[in-house]
Design a protein around this motif. Structure first.
Motif, PDB file in Angstrom:
ATOM      1  N   CYS A 322     -44.875 -39.591  39.904  1.00 23.41           N
ATOM      2  CA  CYS A 322     -45.661 -41.006  39.576  1.00 23.41           C
ATOM      3  C   CYS A 322     -47.015 -40.973  40.002  1.00 23.41           C
ATOM      4  O   CYS A 322     -47.304 -40.519  41.091  1.00 23.41           O
ATOM      5  CB  CYS A 322     -44.727 -42.122  40.049  1.00 23.41           C
ATOM      6  SG  CYS A 322     -45.687 -43.715  39.672  1.00 23.41           S
ATOM      7  N   ILE A 323     -48.104 -41.172  39.100  1.00 18.70           N
ATOM      8  CA  ILE A 323     -49.389 -41.470  39.502  1.00 18.70           C
ATOM      9  C   ILE A 323     -49.720 -42.904  39.540  1.00 18.70           C
ATOM     10  O   ILE A 323     -51.076 -43.000  39.383  1.00 18.70           O
ATOM     11  CB  ILE A 323     -50.137 -40.469  38.313  1.00 18.70           C
ATOM     12  CG1 ILE A 323     -49.881 -41.157  37.114  1.00 18.70           C
ATOM     13  CG2 ILE A 323     -50.013 -39.066  38.680  1.00 18.70           C
ATOM     14  CD1 ILE A 323     -50.954 -40.371  35.808  1.00 18.70           C
ATOM     15  N   ARG A 324     -48.686 -43.652  39.405  1.00 22.27           N
ATOM     16  CA  ARG A 324     -49.125 -45.068  39.732  1.00 22.27           C
ATOM     17  C   ARG A 324     -50.005 -45.861  38.577  1.00 22.27           C
ATOM     18  O   ARG A 324     -50.755 -46.515  38.850  1.00 22.27           O
ATOM     19  CB  ARG A 324     -49.623 -45.502  41.165  1.00 22.27           C
ATOM     20  CG  ARG A 324     -49.088 -44.682  42.293  1.00 22.27           C
ATOM     21  CD  ARG A 324     -47.691 -45.672  42.618  1.00 22.27           C
ATOM     22  NE  ARG A 324     -47.088 -45.077  43.985  1.00 22.27           N
ATOM     23  CZ  ARG A 324     -46.241 -44.069  43.846  1.00 22.27           C
ATOM     24  NH1 ARG A 324     -45.792 -43.724  42.860  1.00 22.27           N
ATOM     25  NH2 ARG A 324     -45.901 -43.694  45.334  1.00 22.27           N
ATOM     26  N   CYS A 325     -49.782 -45.330  37.327  1.00 19.12           N
ATOM     27  CA  CYS A 325     -50.550 -45.916  36.325  1.00 19.12           C
ATOM     28  C   CYS A 325     -50.115 -47.274  35.819  1.00 19.12           C
ATOM     29  O   CYS A 325     -51.197 -48.001  35.356  1.00 19.12           O
ATOM     30  CB  CYS A 325     -50.634 -44.975  35.087  1.00 19.12           C
ATOM     31  SG  CYS A 325     -49.035 -44.975  34.185  1.00 19.12           S
ATOM     32  N   SER A 326     -49.014 -47.711  36.055  1.00 21.29           N
ATOM     33  CA  SER A 326     -48.320 -48.896  35.752  1.00 21.29           C
ATOM     34  C   SER A 326     -48.212 -48.968  34.185  1.00 21.29           C
ATOM     35  O   SER A 326     -47.822 -50.168  33.742  1.00 21.29           O
ATOM     36  CB  SER A 326     -49.231 -50.095  36.272  1.00 21.29           C
ATOM     37  OG  SER A 326     -50.276 -50.199  35.607  1.00 21.29           O
ATOM     38  N   CYS A 328     -45.656 -47.973  32.661  1.00 21.78           N
ATOM     39  CA  CYS A 328     -44.148 -48.357  32.424  1.00 21.78           C
ATOM     40  C   CYS A 328     -43.965 -49.946  32.907  1.00 21.78           C
ATOM     41  O   CYS A 328     -43.050 -50.642  32.247  1.00 21.78           O
ATOM     42  CB  CYS A 328     -43.100 -47.593  33.478  1.00 21.78           C
ATOM     43  SG  CYS A 328     -43.438 -47.791  35.295  1.00 21.78           S
ATOM     44  N   ILE A 351     -40.680 -48.177  37.690  1.00 23.13           N
ATOM     45  CA  ILE A 351     -40.952 -47.224  38.715  1.00 23.13           C
ATOM     46  C   ILE A 351     -40.212 -47.717  39.946  1.00 23.13           C
ATOM     47  O   ILE A 351     -39.786 -47.154  40.752  1.00 23.13           O
ATOM     48  CB  ILE A 351     -42.457 -46.838  38.945  1.00 23.13           C
ATOM     49  CG1 ILE A 351     -42.513 -45.742  39.833  1.00 23.13           C
ATOM     50  CG2 ILE A 351     -43.297 -48.068  39.195  1.00 23.13           C
ATOM     51  CD1 ILE A 351     -41.863 -44.429  39.786  1.00 23.13           C
ATOM     52  N   CYS A 384     -44.673 -43.070  30.036  1.00 20.32           N
ATOM     53  CA  CYS A 384     -44.796 -42.494  31.029  1.00 20.32           C
ATOM     54  C   CYS A 384     -45.812 -41.066  31.070  1.00 20.32           C
ATOM     55  O   CYS A 384     -45.298 -40.285  30.582  1.00 20.32           O
ATOM     56  CB  CYS A 384     -43.603 -42.244  32.099  1.00 20.32           C
ATOM     57  SG  CYS A 384     -43.939 -41.362  33.593  1.00 20.32           S
ATOM     58  N   PRO A 385     -46.851 -41.169  31.572  1.00 21.53           N
ATOM     59  CA  PRO A 385     -47.791 -39.991  31.451  1.00 21.53           C
ATOM     60  C   PRO A 385     -47.319 -38.786  31.956  1.00 21.53           C
ATOM     61  O   PRO A 385     -47.853 -37.565  31.535  1.00 21.53           O
ATOM     62  CB  PRO A 385     -48.954 -40.421  31.894  1.00 21.53           C
ATOM     63  CG  PRO A 385     -48.736 -41.484  32.937  1.00 21.53           C
ATOM     64  CD  PRO A 385     -47.636 -42.048  32.325  1.00 21.53           C
ATOM     65  N   ILE A 388     -41.287 -39.116  33.393  1.00 20.85           N
ATOM     66  CA  ILE A 388     -40.296 -39.401  34.167  1.00 20.85           C
ATOM     67  C   ILE A 388     -39.063 -40.142  33.401  1.00 20.85           C
ATOM     68  O   ILE A 388     -39.570 -41.310  32.867  1.00 20.85           O
ATOM     69  CB  ILE A 388     -40.885 -40.287  35.545  1.00 20.85           C
ATOM     70  CG1 ILE A 388     -42.027 -39.632  36.295  1.00 20.85           C
ATOM     71  CG2 ILE A 388     -39.758 -40.860  36.319  1.00 20.85           C
ATOM     72  CD1 ILE A 388     -42.489 -40.581  37.407  1.00 20.85           C
TER      73      ILE A 388
HETATM   74  S1  SF4 Z   1     -45.504 -44.884  33.768  1.00 16.65           S
HETATM   75 FE1  SF4 Z   1     -45.145 -42.960  34.803  1.00 16.65          FE
HETATM   76  S2  SF4 Z   1     -46.582 -42.540  36.270  1.00 16.65           S
HETATM   77 FE2  SF4 Z   1     -47.036 -44.505  35.430  1.00 16.65          FE
HETATM   78  S3  SF4 Z   1     -46.358 -45.877  36.995  1.00 16.65           S
HETATM   79 FE3  SF4 Z   1     -44.602 -45.681  35.493  1.00 16.65          FE
HETATM   80  S4  SF4 Z   1     -43.536 -44.308  36.627  1.00 16.65           S
HETATM   81 FE4  SF4 Z   1     -45.632 -43.931  37.440  1.00 16.65          FE
END
Ligand code: SF4
Lengths: 524, 263
Positions: A322-326, A328, A351, A384-385, A388
């Motif tokens: 996860c790169i915490r892009c949000s 999702c 996430i 999800c980029p 995941i």
């Molecule tokens: S979309 Fe994927 S990368 Fe982005 S916050 Fe959610 S789990 Fe993390």
């Protein structure tokens, strides 16, 4: 006063039910997530090779995680060679202790902070406050949360649950207690709100001697840390103070700058729907003594806090990509209605539902309820980029909750016991499985239901009430499909596939093998 | 071509009209369809709730029951997705070897109805007649796991008399989610209510989908709201002809079939 705590929150269904009734919250979230959803889709559609980039992002993360020890050691060497100091923290308490000691050593009692998920996760602000150190959040949304003595509810926009009117009220009543007050006649115009925050924060930037940050990425080959942001507050915190302390999860390392390139394309489009984020700050170790810009003293605190446990789980480990892009969160229909606070941790949304139970375990009622906070619609996986497969991990963690099994907890292989409160469900699932293994029994049950169908109540008691509170029950038909088939087409017509009890002995592999062969041969 | 119908436990027990409709469409197109009586459930409810071990015997059963068929057709997007996506994974972990290969083989021969019609038979006009305004809700597993794309729409667009109207926010989950519907009933109901409002706003007489479990939730929500919109499975629309009904008079030429009673 450094924000509330997620400790002792109720399980997800209760917290979510309360949020669903909060019409203002739902309005705020619907508006905010709806807007960003559409923008993200446009930003992603611009790149013809998005699918390839996404696959590359996932592959780079997987490769790095497989050799995590190696890349972390290279990172440590490079940071040290560049004049920084690396600290290793096994858990939240250790990380908080290290940071508190480092701030104390400077003699300062104030720090400025760049928005950071890792420091939210470990509750650093509360730990510093207990040690008499004030931490000032400088990201606009994080400032709103801090001034409102509130909790973050979104990874990228921690105050997404607030609308402009609420923000103006918080600024007017609280800013003065933390520093420069907001103007008396502050309106809810975004430009005015931003200006009030800018003036309020500026005096903190100019005074601060210590900055605390996280990092989006750490490049192992050169020991470089990277923060991407939109407001410029990060650049201020990373360059003005004399001492910089960065608390970063160990999974944030990438091997090389070429790898970084992939993520600098994936992240902004997924999170803010921008081609490129306005500020990308990179720093390597500490500034040289003579005349150089930037902090003279740099400390990197590498945080585990459950990450190596997650890494030991072959299905669950993908959460560490996860790169915490949000993205999702923004597409999740459950998040949109339940709000971020219901997830009971710094990581809300899909996430959070797969990360929190891996980092904290599934012992508390709240943590055990998180894997169920999803209809498994798959919208999160789609956006999800780093690809995941969140639904897959959710189901995997549900299994851990209801059936227990092997997991790694604080570095040790442990047998986890099934969570409490699932006994009736487990019995029902076993009974259902038995019925499905005996179609004759299934048919008998269907017939009984059909014969008694006029007697079925419209509203159910007990757990069934959860269905009938908002939905009618389907009416049981006079005849199941199976019975219709037997009546109309049955009696071995045309040598059609035989009796329903033919594979009823599935328990014994040998017998089923034989039954299967007989079946196969007997057809046509 | 040996074709088997996997009717699914929900359709078998609660919506037999959909099973008969599926059969009617396929037979009208000249396909000889078998219904192996030893079939039961794909294990989706157990698996998705976390009971993988309770799912294993059902995975094995599925592969055994449908051994020897060229194609296994099911009127459920989520059951097809369960079989195609999860059966091989479960079998690889639980059995390995030949049995896992057999499960993977059965999974690869399993088709959701619209996939079978469009991809295998190469048909988009099944000769149906359904003089109603219909809106289409793409269910999540059909949309995202199977990647059904516009197959169901293409089939609907070729139904004579049918007027297809757009559903706003169509791609958003209806909120069913199996045991999610009761474990997180408040959120599920809120999602269902939003979906129902969207459906009502289209002015359609019926809402169509490829999954009876989602339709049970959507239909139950619509009925509780006192809405006049009927839930109807794609198979039942495709089975309808201007001769009235193609499903032995029980599913009815009108939408809903046995589901109508739930209103
Ligand atoms: S979309 Fe994927 S990368 Fe982005 S916050 Fe959610 S789990 Fe993390």
């Amino acid at each position: 006063m450094s924000g509330g705590t997620f400790l002792g929150m109720p399980a997800f269904p209760e917290a979510a039910a309360a949020a669903v009734r909060d019409t203002r919250l739902r309005g705020n979230l619907r508006h905010a997530t709806g807007t960003i959803r559409a923008k993200r889709a446009r930003a992603v559609a611009e790149l013809p090779d998005w699918a390839g980039l996404r696959a590359a992002g996932a592959a780079i993360k997987d490769r790095t995680l497989r050799h995590l020890d190696h890349y972390l050691e290279r990172l440590e060497e490079a940071v040290t060679a560049a004049g920084g100091t690396v600290h290793w923290a096994a858990d939240a308490a250790e990380a908080n202790r290290i940071v508190t000691q480092l701030v104390r050593a400077t003699g300062e009692s104030e720090v400025v902070k760049v928005k950071s998920m890792a420091t939210q996760e470990i509750g650093l602000n509360q730990a510093l406050e207990a040690a008499g150190i004030r931490a000032y959040e400088t990201d606009l949304a994080e400032l709103i949360v801090q001034l409102g003595d509130d909790l973050p509810s979104h990874i990228l926009v921690p105050a997404i649950h607030r609308n402009r009117g609420e923000i103006r009220d918080i600024f007017r009543s609280e800013m003065g207690r933390w520093g420069r007050p907001a103007p008396e006649d502050l309106s809810e115009e975004p430009a005015e709100l931003a200006e009030a925050a800018r003036l309020h924060l500026r005096e903190k930037f100019l005074r601060a001697k210590v900055g605390i940050s996280g990092a989006n990425f750490m490049v192992a080959e050169t020991g470089t840390l990277v923060v991407v942001e939109s407001e410029g507050n990060g650049r201020m915190c990373l360059t003005l103070p004399e001492t910089l302390i960065s608390v970063v999860g160990i999974e944030k390392v990438v091997p090389t700058w070429r790898d970084l390139e992939v993520f600098l394309q994936l992240l902004p489009r997924s999170s803010t729907a921008e081609r490129m984020n306005p500020y990308t700050s990179m720093w390597t170790g500490a500034a040289d003594a003579e005349g150089a810009d930037g902090p003279r003293d740099f400390h990197l605190v590498l945080l585990d806090n459950g990450r190596t446990d997650a890494l030991a789980d072959t299905v669950g480990r993908q959460a560490l990509r996860c790169i915490r892009c949000s993205a999702c969160l923004n597409v999740c229909p459950v998040y949109e209605r339940a709000g971020g606070h219901a997830y009971g941790s710094a990581y809300p949304g899909p996430i959070g539902a797969i990360l929190t139970p891996q980092l904290r375990g599934t012992v508390t009622e709240l943590d055990a309820s998180l894997p169920y906070a999803s209809s498994l619609c798959g919208a999160c996986y789609e956006v999800c980029p780093v690809a995941i497969d969140i639904p897959q991990v959710l189901v995997h963690l549900r299994e851990r909750v209801v059936e227990g099994g092997e997991a790694t907890v604080r570095g040790r292989r442990t047998t986890i016991r099934p969570a409490r409160g699932h006994a009736a469900e487990r019995a029902a699932m076993r009974a259902a499985r038995w019925v499905f293994e005996h179609p004759a029994a299934l048919r008998a049950g269907q017939r009984l239901a059909s014969r008694t169908r006029r007697l079925h109540p419209r509203r159910l008691p007990g757990p069934g009430r959860a269905w009938t509170a908002s939905r009618e029950l389907p009416e049981v038909p006079a005849e199941s499909f199976r019975d219709w088939w037997l009546r109309e087409r049955g009696n071995g017509s045309g040598g059609r596939k035989g009796r329903e009890d033919q594979t009823d002995q599935t328990g014994q592999a040998e017998q089923t093998e034989r039954a299967g062969r007989a079946e196969g041969g007997g057809d046509r | 071509m040996r074709v088997a119908l996997f009717v699914t436990c929900v359709t078998d027990t609660l919506y037999p009209g959909t099973g008969r409709a599926t059969l009617a469409v396929l037979e009208r197109l000249g396909v000889e369809v078998d219904f192996p009586l030893a079939q039961s459930c794909c294990g989706q409810p157990q698996f998705n709730t976390g009971y993988r071990r309770e799912t294993e015997p059902l995975v094995r059963r599925f592969a055994e029951v449908f051994r020897g068929y060229d194609h296994i057709v099911t009127p459920s997007g989520s059951c097809a997705a369960m079989v195609r996506e999860n059966h091989p994974r479960i079998a690889a972990r639980a059995f390995g070897g030949r049995r896992a290969d057999e499960v993977a083989g059965a999974a690869s021969r399993t088709y959701e109805l619209s996939e079978f019609l469009v991809d295998v038979l190469g048909v988009t006009d099944v000769g149906a007649y359904y003089p109603h305004t219909v809106t289409y809700h793409p269910t999540c597993h059909g949309l995202r796991t199977l990647g059904l794309g516009d197959r169901p729409r293409r089939l609907l667009e070729n139904v004579r008399g049918l007027e297809l109207v757009e559903l706003p926010g169509a791609r958003e989950c209806c909120g069913f989610g199996g045991t999610f519907a009761v474990k997180n009933a408040a959120v599920s109901a809120a999602m269902g209510a939003d979906k129902a409002r969207g459906i009502e706003g289209t002015g359609a007489e019926a809402v169509c989908a490829v999954d009876n479990s989602c339709l049970m939730h959507i239909g139950g929500t619509l009925a509780r709201r006192g809405s006049a919109v009927r839930p109807v499975h794609l198979a039942e629309i495709l089975a309808s002809t201007d001769g009235g009904t193609a499903t032995d008079g029980t599913a009815g030429g009108t939408a809903g079939g046995t589901r109508e009673a739930a209103r």
